[in-house]
Design an enzyme around this catalytic site. Structure first.
Site, mmCIF file in Angstrom:
data_model
loop_
_atom_site.group_PDB
_atom_site.id
_atom_site.type_symbol
_atom_site.label_atom_id
_atom_site.label_comp_id
_atom_site.label_asym_id
_atom_site.label_seq_id
_atom_site.Cartn_x
_atom_site.Cartn_y
_atom_site.Cartn_z
ATOM 1 N N ASP A 114 -3.084 -1.793 -1.053
ATOM 2 C CA ASP A 114 -2.120 -2.407 -0.546
ATOM 3 C C ASP A 114 -1.150 -2.844 -1.765
ATOM 4 O O ASP A 114 -1.835 -3.598 -1.946
ATOM 5 C CB ASP A 114 -2.228 -3.130 0.412
ATOM 6 N N GLU A 136 -2.699 2.515 10.708
ATOM 7 C CA GLU A 136 -1.019 1.863 11.397
ATOM 8 C C GLU A 136 -1.691 0.126 10.882
ATOM 9 O O GLU A 136 -2.889 -0.492 10.226
ATOM 10 C CB GLU A 136 -0.631 1.089 12.693
ATOM 11 N N THR A 155 -4.645 7.604 0.942
ATOM 12 C CA THR A 155 -3.373 7.339 0.730
ATOM 13 C C THR A 155 -2.489 8.735 1.143
ATOM 14 O O THR A 155 -3.707 9.757 1.347
ATOM 15 C CB THR A 155 -2.936 6.328 -0.573
ATOM 16 N N GLY A 188 7.945 4.542 -5.574
ATOM 17 C CA GLY A 188 8.426 3.798 -4.969
ATOM 18 C C GLY A 188 9.667 2.692 -5.746
ATOM 19 O O GLY A 188 10.186 3.471 -6.349
#
Length: 209
Positions: free
Chosen positions: A75, A46, A14, A167
């Site tokens: 994720d 990506e 990350t 986030g």
């Protein structure tokens, strides 16, 4: 049989400082030294997967191969019931990249606003239930891999509340609480979060008896 971590160094795939802090804290009791992909100067691959697991594995394998160390990728995303599960795997994409003082970042307030705008279109009585999903993937340079999945249910709130977390945390109130993830003490968030759920499964398999 799942391969076990047998060293003390682990690359966290990350460039997000918030994720690195949370993951490092969760792994600290097991003597694991966490290095981020950002600290090692590794590129961000990506994310072309259509599921959390696909993207987590993609990032973990890329970091493991580049660093020649085991790598852990996360994720995660927010799924909103009234939006048919969106943004889901495209959670980060809803936060468009911006430039602040020369460094790329994501505009999370914009992302939360998009969710709120779509909910508001459905009226005051719209279902605000939602959930955070987390998939953790460990990959080894030799190609071995392991996947762990977690979830926490809650409700989307507006306006965003709190200054901690990252986030979508300020807009998420976990089930059974009246504070957002960005208002809860870090220790409490780590105890109940989707990431904590996934980590409990990882720890049981990787460090259990």
């Amino acid at each position: 049989m799942t391969r076990k971590l047998d060293g003390q160094r682990l690359v966290i795939a990350t460039h997000n400082a918030g994720k690195l802090r949370e993951i490092s804290a969760l792994l600290a009791p097991y003597g694991i030294e966490c290095l981020s992909a950002g600290q090692l100067g590794l590129p961000e691959p990506e994310e072309t997967g259509t599921t959390f697991a696909q993207n987590a594995l993609l990032k973990a394998h890329a970091a493991a191969k580049a660093a020649q160390l085991p790598a852990l990728a996360d994720d995660s995303g927010l799924s909103v019931t009234a939006l048919g599960g969106r943004p889901g795997v495209y959670t980060a994409d809803w936060a468009e990249r911006q430039w602040f003082e020369g460094d790329p970042g994501r505009d999370w307030y914009m992302a939360m606003g998009k969710v709120e705008g779509l909910l508001a279109q459905q009226g005051a009585e719209v279902d605000r239930s939602c959930w955070f999903s987390c998939t953790l993937a460990i990959a080894w340079p030799e190609g071995d891999e392991a996947v762990y999945e977690g979830r926490v249910n809650g409700a989307f709130c507006w306006p965003p509340r709190g200054t901690m977390g990252f986030g979508y945390d300020p807009a998420f109130i976990p089930e059974g609480h009246d504070q957002s993830f960005a208002e809860l003490p870090l220790a409490e968030k780590q105890r109940i979060s989707h990431r904590a759920d996934a980590f409990a499964k990882l720890v049981a398999e990787q460090f259990g008896a």
